[in-house]
Design a protein around this motif. Sequence first.
Motif, PDB file in Angstrom:
ATOM      1  N   HIS A  56      -3.169   8.310  -3.700  1.00 34.42           N
ATOM      2  CA  HIS A  56      -2.158   9.004  -2.898  1.00 34.42           C
ATOM      3  C   HIS A  56      -2.129   8.422  -1.483  1.00 34.42           C
ATOM      4  N   LEU A  57      -3.299   8.175  -0.905  1.00 37.00           N
ATOM      5  CA  LEU A  57      -3.359   7.585   0.427  1.00 37.00           C
ATOM      6  C   LEU A  57      -2.835   6.152   0.420  1.00 37.00           C
ATOM      7  N   ARG A  58      -3.193   5.396  -0.605  1.00 36.01           N
ATOM      8  CA  ARG A  58      -2.739   4.004  -0.690  1.00 36.01           C
ATOM      9  C   ARG A  58      -1.212   3.917  -0.724  1.00 36.01           C
ATOM     10  N   ARG A  59      -0.569   4.853  -1.401  1.00 40.95           N
ATOM     11  CA  ARG A  59       0.894   4.811  -1.531  1.00 40.95           C
ATOM     12  C   ARG A  59       1.584   4.962  -0.179  1.00 40.95           C
ATOM     13  N   HIS A  60       0.908   5.607   0.748  1.00 38.24           N
ATOM     14  CA  HIS A  60       1.523   5.843   2.060  1.00 38.24           C
ATOM     15  C   HIS A  60       1.010   4.895   3.139  1.00 38.24           C
ATOM     16  N   TYR A  61       0.045   4.059   2.816  1.00 36.76           N
ATOM     17  CA  TYR A  61      -0.565   3.172   3.820  1.00 36.76           C
ATOM     18  C   TYR A  61       0.370   2.023   4.163  1.00 36.76           C
ATOM     19  N   ASN A  62       0.540   1.763   5.456  1.00 34.62           N
ATOM     20  CA  ASN A  62       1.467   0.721   5.902  1.00 34.62           C
ATOM     21  C   ASN A  62       0.785  -0.600   6.245  1.00 34.62           C
ATOM     22  N   GLY A  63      -0.512  -0.727   5.987  1.00 34.75           N
ATOM     23  CA  GLY A  63      -1.212  -1.985   6.187  1.00 34.75           C
ATOM     24  C   GLY A  63      -1.788  -2.207   7.567  1.00 34.75           C
ATOM     25  N   ARG A  64      -1.586  -1.312   8.492  1.00 37.10           N
ATOM     26  CA  ARG A  64      -2.131  -1.506   9.830  1.00 37.10           C
ATOM     27  C   ARG A  64      -3.659  -1.426   9.813  1.00 37.10           C
TER      28      ARG A  64
END
Length: 340
Positions: A56-64
């Motif tokens: 769930h967290l990975r799906r929202h992570y923007n790579g920063r």
Amino acid sequence: MDARFAPVRVLEGCRPETLPLRRLLEEGVPTVLKGLVRDWGLVQAGLRSPQAAMDHLRRHYNGRPVQYNWGEPATAGRPFYNEDFTALNCQVRRGSLEQVLDELAALLDEPNPPTYYVASLPVDYCLPGLRADSDLDLAAHGVNAPPAIWIGNRVTASCHYDAPDNIACCAVGRRRFTLFPPEQIANLYPGPLDPTPGGQAISVVDFEHPDLVRYPRFAQALEAGQSVELEPGDAIFIPSMWWHHVQGLTPFTVLVNYWWGSMPAWIPTPMHALYHAMWAIRDRPEREKRAWREVFEYYVFGPSGRAGEHLPEQARGLLGPIDEVRARQLRAMLIQKLNR
């Protein structure tokens, strides 16, 4: 709950849209908000499994890139100090949240893992879509409090206080909170002001194995403490300046919290005044300190209008309310005096 402490007050049936925020602020009492965020998407994912929460967290992570604490297994999940309190027992690292989650996933069954702790990471900075299904929306209650997220394993945030009010939401895993009122500061034996594991001075007492010979006043703190274990979906209101000790109890934990102050933006944190007072007053002779205590009681700690009430309003200056314009003038004056 830790049997050494009294229970924390619990409110049942709270929902984000019916959060009794005004009551909480008026009463100023630590309060568990049972099941407040149980419907969050992140909470529901975590109830399925740690892996589902990580996804769930990975799906929202923007790579920063993110900053996190890392410690050898010997730190036992407690970011703290070395033996002489001159350095920390963990490292500050920088990397991707994806990497941190992968390493945490690989350690879920490890009985004595290294310590991983992503602390106070602004949600909007790296997880901008998370708030769509996992947010308190305090703006609807008139409060500007962008959320921060805390991700790790069985990490202990040693007892400390924060100047803002706080609502901490237990999103994934279980956490134990132990709280003490502000007047217990001396009985909690605060450590150095710098360095600190997380920006605030922490109690140097090991709560799991307190040394009452070395720290005898901690016995009095025990009598004043409150404790509670939060389940996923529970939240806790921590009033400004209350000391709190937070323990992650499961191999993967996520907490989302909201800090906000009671004053407008042009009023600075009192920590600045504390440092200045330590510099200017603390080491003076006792007779001078007694006199300055009376001065501070008159101008600062007494009723806010008392010092200027006998003067015409137009003559009160700093003795009257400090608005944004006067705050800028005061700041400029202080900078000028400090730079002499």
